[in-house]
Motif scaffolding. Structure first.
Motif, PDB file in Angstrom:
ATOM      1  N   MET A  72       0.894  -0.870  -0.304  1.00  0.00           N
ATOM      2  CA  MET A  72      -0.385  -0.118  -0.224  1.00  0.00           C
ATOM      3  C   MET A  72       0.821   1.333  -0.258  1.00  0.00           C
ATOM      4  SD  MET A  72      -3.617   0.502   0.406  1.00  0.00           S
ATOM      5  CE  MET A  72      -4.350   2.665   1.358  1.00  0.00           C
ATOM      6  N   ALA A  73       0.582   2.127  -0.930  1.00  0.00           N
ATOM      7  CA  ALA A  73       1.386   3.378  -0.924  1.00  0.00           C
ATOM      8  C   ALA A  73       0.980   4.247   0.349  1.00  0.00           C
ATOM      9  CB  ALA A  73       1.369   4.324  -2.508  1.00  0.00           C
ATOM     10  N   GLU A  74       2.156   5.049   0.296  1.00  0.00           N
ATOM     11  CA  GLU A  74       2.414   5.847   1.686  1.00  0.00           C
ATOM     12  C   GLU A  74       1.672   7.112   1.876  1.00  0.00           C
ATOM     13  OE1 GLU A  74       5.468   7.399   4.035  1.00  0.00           O
ATOM     14  OE2 GLU A  74       6.275   5.405   3.380  1.00  0.00           O
ATOM     15  N   GLU A  75       0.681   7.487   2.393  1.00  0.00           N
ATOM     16  CA  GLU A  75      -0.089   8.550   2.315  1.00  0.00           C
ATOM     17  C   GLU A  75       0.300   9.887   2.099  1.00  0.00           C
ATOM     18  OE1 GLU A  75      -3.352   9.137   4.555  1.00  0.00           O
ATOM     19  OE2 GLU A  75      -4.529   7.922   3.606  1.00  0.00           O
ATOM     20  N   THR A  76      -0.018  11.201   1.538  1.00  0.00           N
ATOM     21  CA  THR A  76       0.305  12.134   1.287  1.00  0.00           C
ATOM     22  C   THR A  76      -0.257  13.489   2.095  1.00  0.00           C
ATOM     23  OG1 THR A  76      -0.090  13.058  -0.205  1.00  0.00           O
ATOM     24  CG2 THR A  76       1.878  11.731  -0.189  1.00  0.00           C
ATOM     25  N   ILE A  77       0.045  14.803   2.002  1.00  0.00           N
ATOM     26  CA  ILE A  77      -1.246  15.110   2.544  1.00  0.00           C
ATOM     27  C   ILE A  77      -2.697  15.236   1.682  1.00  0.00           C
ATOM     28  CG2 ILE A  77      -0.291  17.231   1.531  1.00  0.00           C
ATOM     29  CD1 ILE A  77      -1.052  19.001   3.926  1.00  0.00           C
ATOM     30  N   PHE A  78      -2.538  14.772   0.498  1.00  0.00           N
ATOM     31  CA  PHE A  78      -3.503  14.623  -0.929  1.00  0.00           C
ATOM     32  C   PHE A  78      -4.909  13.928  -0.280  1.00  0.00           C
ATOM     33  CE2 PHE A  78      -1.562  16.630  -4.985  1.00  0.00           C
ATOM     34  CZ  PHE A  78      -0.510  17.650  -4.163  1.00  0.00           C
ATOM     35  N   SER A  79      -4.056  13.354   0.054  1.00  0.00           N
ATOM     36  CA  SER A  79      -4.945  11.966   0.557  1.00  0.00           C
ATOM     37  C   SER A  79      -6.045  13.126   1.735  1.00  0.00           C
ATOM     38  CB  SER A  79      -4.763  10.482   1.158  1.00  0.00           C
ATOM     39  OG  SER A  79      -3.928   9.550   0.407  1.00  0.00           O
ATOM     40  N   LYS A  80      -6.200  13.606   2.819  1.00  0.00           N
ATOM     41  CA  LYS A  80      -5.597  14.375   3.735  1.00  0.00           C
ATOM     42  C   LYS A  80      -6.630  15.327   2.249  1.00  0.00           C
ATOM     43  CE  LYS A  80      -3.872  13.937   8.079  1.00  0.00           C
ATOM     44  NZ  LYS A  80      -2.364  12.811   7.586  1.00  0.00           N
ATOM     45  N   ILE A  81      -6.860  15.461   1.910  1.00  0.00           N
ATOM     46  CA  ILE A  81      -7.681  16.830   1.311  1.00  0.00           C
ATOM     47  C   ILE A  81      -8.717  16.257   0.340  1.00  0.00           C
ATOM     48  CG2 ILE A  81      -7.969  17.914  -1.152  1.00  0.00           C
ATOM     49  CD1 ILE A  81      -4.564  19.499   0.042  1.00  0.00           C
ATOM     50  N   ILE A  82      -8.708  14.422  -0.055  1.00  0.00           N
ATOM     51  CA  ILE A  82      -9.866  13.837  -0.769  1.00  0.00           C
ATOM     52  C   ILE A  82     -10.684  13.733   0.163  1.00  0.00           C
ATOM     53  CG2 ILE A  82     -10.089  12.403  -2.031  1.00  0.00           C
ATOM     54  CD1 ILE A  82      -6.824  11.883  -2.783  1.00  0.00           C
ATOM     55  N   ARG A  83     -10.540  13.286   1.320  1.00  0.00           N
ATOM     56  CA  ARG A  83     -11.712  12.956   2.408  1.00  0.00           C
ATOM     57  C   ARG A  83     -11.666  14.040   3.151  1.00  0.00           C
ATOM     58  NH1 ARG A  83      -6.937   8.508   3.737  1.00  0.00           N
ATOM     59  NH2 ARG A  83      -6.300  10.368   5.598  1.00  0.00           N
ATOM     60  N   LYS A  84     -11.360  15.147   2.821  1.00  0.00           N
ATOM     61  CA  LYS A  84     -11.941  17.006   3.120  1.00  0.00           C
ATOM     62  C   LYS A  84     -11.618  16.839   4.920  1.00  0.00           C
ATOM     63  CE  LYS A  84     -15.359  17.778  -0.013  1.00  0.00           C
ATOM     64  NZ  LYS A  84     -16.425  16.659  -0.349  1.00  0.00           N
ATOM     65  N   GLU A  85     -10.192  15.817   5.601  1.00  0.00           N
ATOM     66  CA  GLU A  85     -10.005  16.570   6.952  1.00  0.00           C
ATOM     67  C   GLU A  85      -9.049  17.346   6.939  1.00  0.00           C
ATOM     68  OE1 GLU A  85      -9.626  11.521   7.371  1.00  0.00           O
ATOM     69  OE2 GLU A  85      -7.894  12.836   7.206  1.00  0.00           O
ATOM     70  N   ILE A  86      -8.712  18.029   6.222  1.00  0.00           N
ATOM     71  CA  ILE A  86      -7.743  18.742   5.535  1.00  0.00           C
ATOM     72  C   ILE A  86      -8.512  20.319   4.868  1.00  0.00           C
ATOM     73  CG2 ILE A  86      -5.781  18.981   6.773  1.00  0.00           C
ATOM     74  CD1 ILE A  86      -4.426  19.166   4.177  1.00  0.00           C
ATOM     75  N   PRO A  87      -8.037  21.494   5.094  1.00  0.00           N
ATOM     76  CA  PRO A  87      -9.121  22.693   3.957  1.00  0.00           C
ATOM     77  C   PRO A  87      -8.264  22.526   3.021  1.00  0.00           C
ATOM     78  CG  PRO A  87      -8.065  23.811   6.092  1.00  0.00           C
ATOM     79  CD  PRO A  87      -8.215  22.592   5.418  1.00  0.00           C
ATOM     80  N   ALA A  88      -9.180  22.540   1.950  1.00  0.00           N
ATOM     81  CA  ALA A  88      -8.626  22.910   0.492  1.00  0.00           C
ATOM     82  C   ALA A  88      -9.789  23.502  -0.457  1.00  0.00           C
ATOM     83  CB  ALA A  88      -8.494  21.795   0.138  1.00  0.00           C
ATOM     84  N   ASN A  89      -9.066  24.717  -1.433  1.00  0.00           N
ATOM     85  CA  ASN A  89     -10.676  24.921  -1.913  1.00  0.00           C
ATOM     86  C   ASN A  89     -10.878  24.035  -3.388  1.00  0.00           C
ATOM     87  OD1 ASN A  89     -12.286  26.244  -3.902  1.00  0.00           O
ATOM     88  ND2 ASN A  89     -10.915  28.294  -3.701  1.00  0.00           N
ATOM     89  N   ILE A  90     -11.886  22.591  -2.487  1.00  0.00           N
ATOM     90  CA  ILE A  90     -11.974  21.591  -4.041  1.00  0.00           C
ATOM     91  C   ILE A  90     -13.359  22.369  -5.359  1.00  0.00           C
ATOM     92  CG2 ILE A  90     -13.033  19.140  -4.111  1.00  0.00           C
ATOM     93  CD1 ILE A  90     -12.289  18.560  -1.333  1.00  0.00           C
ATOM     94  N   VAL A  91     -12.261  22.047  -6.503  1.00  0.00           N
ATOM     95  CA  VAL A  91     -13.905  22.339  -7.763  1.00  0.00           C
ATOM     96  C   VAL A  91     -14.343  21.714  -8.314  1.00  0.00           C
ATOM     97  CG1 VAL A  91     -12.219  24.630  -7.716  1.00  0.00           C
ATOM     98  CG2 VAL A  91     -11.947  22.888  -9.319  1.00  0.00           C
ATOM     99  N   TYR A  92     -13.952  20.102  -7.595  1.00  0.00           N
ATOM    100  CA  TYR A  92     -14.294  19.207  -8.474  1.00  0.00           C
ATOM    101  C   TYR A  92     -14.400  18.419  -8.165  1.00  0.00           C
ATOM    102  CZ  TYR A  92     -16.167  15.882 -11.852  1.00  0.00           C
ATOM    103  OH  TYR A  92     -16.914  14.725 -12.970  1.00  0.00           O
TER     104      TYR A  92
END
Ligand code: 5GP
Length: 116
Positions: free
Chosen positions: A1-21
């Motif tokens: 299993m590949a290691e998670e990055t900050i992007f996994s947290k963005i996908i799961r909405k665990e940290i804020p990001a301006n998600i456009v789609y």
């Protein structure tokens, strides 16, 4: 299993990001340090660390990166003037986050393809 990055947290909405789609395959959000007027990152929802790790099983998802880029370019109003799609890989490519991502850059002339 590949290691998670900050992007996994963005996908799961665990940290804020301006998600456009977001859909079942990909998530797109504005880059935190934009390098052009429009700078969006489009990423697969499951972790593919680099382009070196893509497989035939990923082809549908990788196609979705492009159809999402085309859709977002229309929505951003940059399709006609044009834009640049970049995927960096590993050290020489300048990759910093090891969760494959496509940069959608535009909204102004982008200059030469490579700054050396
Ligand atoms: P790379 O150099 O790996 O191709 O690009 C990584 C990109 O991710 C950079 O443009 C950087 O600004 C962006 N980035 C890194 N961390 C975050 C974050 O936490 N949120 C967002 N929105 N973008 C990030």
């Amino acid at each position: 299993m590949a290691e998670e990055t900050i992007f996994s947290k963005i996908i799961r909405k665990e940290i804020p990001a301006n998600i456009v789609y977001q859909d079942e395959f990909v998530t797109a959000f504005r880059d935190i340090a934009p390098q052009a007027k429009t700078h969006i990152l489009i990423i697969p929802n499951h972790i593919i660390p680099t382009v070196n790790d893509v497989t035939e099983q990923d082809e549908r998802i990788l196609g979705r990166l492009f159809t999402t880029a085309a859709k977002l370019a229309q929505e951003e109003g940059i399709a006609e003037d044009g834009y640049r799609l970049i995927i960096n890989c590993n050290k020489h490519g300048g990759q910093e986050v090891f969760h494959l991502h496509m940069h959608l850059l535009g909204g102004e002339p982008l200059g030469k393809m490579l700054a050396k």
